[in-house]
Design a protein around this motif. Sequence first.
Motif, PDB file in Angstrom:
ATOM      1  N   ALA A   3       0.827  -1.203   0.000  1.00 11.80           N
ATOM      2  CA  ALA A   3       0.000   0.000   0.000  1.00 11.80           C
ATOM      3  C   ALA A   3       0.860   1.252   0.000  1.00 11.80           C
ATOM      4  O   ALA A   3       0.545   2.240  -0.658  1.00 11.80           O
ATOM      5  CB  ALA A   3      -0.935  -0.021   1.203  1.00 11.80           C
ATOM      6  N   ILE A   9      -1.839   5.608   2.702  1.00 13.82           N
ATOM      7  CA  ILE A   9      -3.199   5.230   3.088  1.00 13.82           C
ATOM      8  C   ILE A   9      -3.849   6.433   3.759  1.00 13.82           C
ATOM      9  O   ILE A   9      -3.292   7.015   4.694  1.00 13.82           O
ATOM     10  CB  ILE A   9      -3.191   4.028   4.041  1.00 13.82           C
ATOM     11  CG1 ILE A   9      -2.647   2.792   3.322  1.00 13.82           C
ATOM     12  CG2 ILE A   9      -4.597   3.743   4.570  1.00 13.82           C
ATOM     13  CD1 ILE A   9      -2.531   1.570   4.213  1.00 13.82           C
ATOM     14  N   GLY A  35      -2.954   6.289  -2.010  1.00 14.18           N
ATOM     15  CA  GLY A  35      -3.251   4.872  -2.156  1.00 14.18           C
ATOM     16  C   GLY A  35      -4.700   4.617  -1.774  1.00 14.18           C
ATOM     17  O   GLY A  35      -5.616   5.259  -2.291  1.00 14.18           O
ATOM     18  N   GLU A  36      -4.916   3.720  -0.851  1.00  4.06           N
ATOM     19  CA  GLU A  36      -6.270   3.402  -0.397  1.00  4.06           C
ATOM     20  C   GLU A  36      -6.846   4.579   0.396  1.00  4.06           C
ATOM     21  O   GLU A  36      -6.173   5.169   1.234  1.00  4.06           O
ATOM     22  CB  GLU A  36      -6.238   2.150   0.473  1.00  4.06           C
ATOM     23  CG  GLU A  36      -7.603   1.676   0.948  1.00  4.06           C
ATOM     24  CD  GLU A  36      -7.519   0.413   1.784  1.00  4.06           C
ATOM     25  OE1 GLU A  36      -8.580  -0.120   2.150  1.00  4.06           O
ATOM     26  OE2 GLU A  36      -6.389  -0.034   2.061  1.00  4.06           O
ATOM     27  N   VAL A  38      -9.899   5.299   2.930  1.00  2.00           N
ATOM     28  CA  VAL A  38     -10.845   4.568   3.784  1.00  2.00           C
ATOM     29  C   VAL A  38     -11.826   5.542   4.409  1.00  2.00           C
ATOM     30  O   VAL A  38     -11.421   6.582   4.948  1.00  2.00           O
ATOM     31  CB  VAL A  38     -10.090   3.808   4.898  1.00  2.00           C
ATOM     32  CG1 VAL A  38     -11.059   3.024   5.758  1.00  2.00           C
ATOM     33  CG2 VAL A  38      -9.031   2.901   4.293  1.00  2.00           C
TER      34      VAL A  38
END
Length: 257
Positions: A3, A9, A35-36, A38
């Motif tokens: 990641a 993140i 990246g991710e 959430v």
Amino acid sequence: MNARERGPIVMVAEDEAPQRAALLAMLAEAWPGAGEIVACEDGVEALQAVAALRPDVAFLDIRMPGVGGLDVARAVVAAGGRVVFTTAYDEYAIRAFEAGAVDYLLKPVAPQRLAQAIERVRESLARPAPGDLQARVDELEARLRPQGAQRIRWISASVGDSVRMIGIDDVLLLQAQDKYVRVVTGDGEAVIRTPLKELLAGLDPDVFWQVHRGIVVRVAAIDRVRKDELGKWRLSLRGRDEDLPVSAAFLHRFRGM
């Protein structure tokens, strides 16, 4: 490729769905190198995400029901991440964020201001994390706390045909049980109907810690925190036989104890 190689993140914690969706959309457009990303609907979910994912950056609503942005920020910082608060505070209160040396976004979030915050965060991620971030969060909480803020002093609980007045200084444990909250003192216990999240708003965060979605304990009454044979964290109180669960999301509170 992990990641971090794909990009940092990023976590967004905002309990208002329209504002959460708007911020997520702006982040996706303004930070294509992330990246991710959430999304969390409240503070408890955010703490769980911190424990599981260790986000590099967290955009946190300062006021969320139950667990607020400041508590989540402490967990993010303890995990080595950076924090940007989103807030609807007025201009006077904004000075607290500036004095606390943490970045913030005033609601409704403007795309240009978000781009500026992202650039600051990216620059920060390129350097070692400052060693005083926890202290900055503590300072921010002190500055934002209203003078003379209303704290719970007494809890009234029905016991049979009578009402028992329980001084907050006598309370060791508050535990949610279905529609009730169990109030435990050194010499007994009672149940009340007030939701735990409402009680939390009136408790001194230096005196009472939430250690589980449904459990709040007096810090001074904690005896030890340990892992059981299944690898789950448990907490015991001095002078009591109870064995209480501790969520992984709240373990950051016990660093250094």
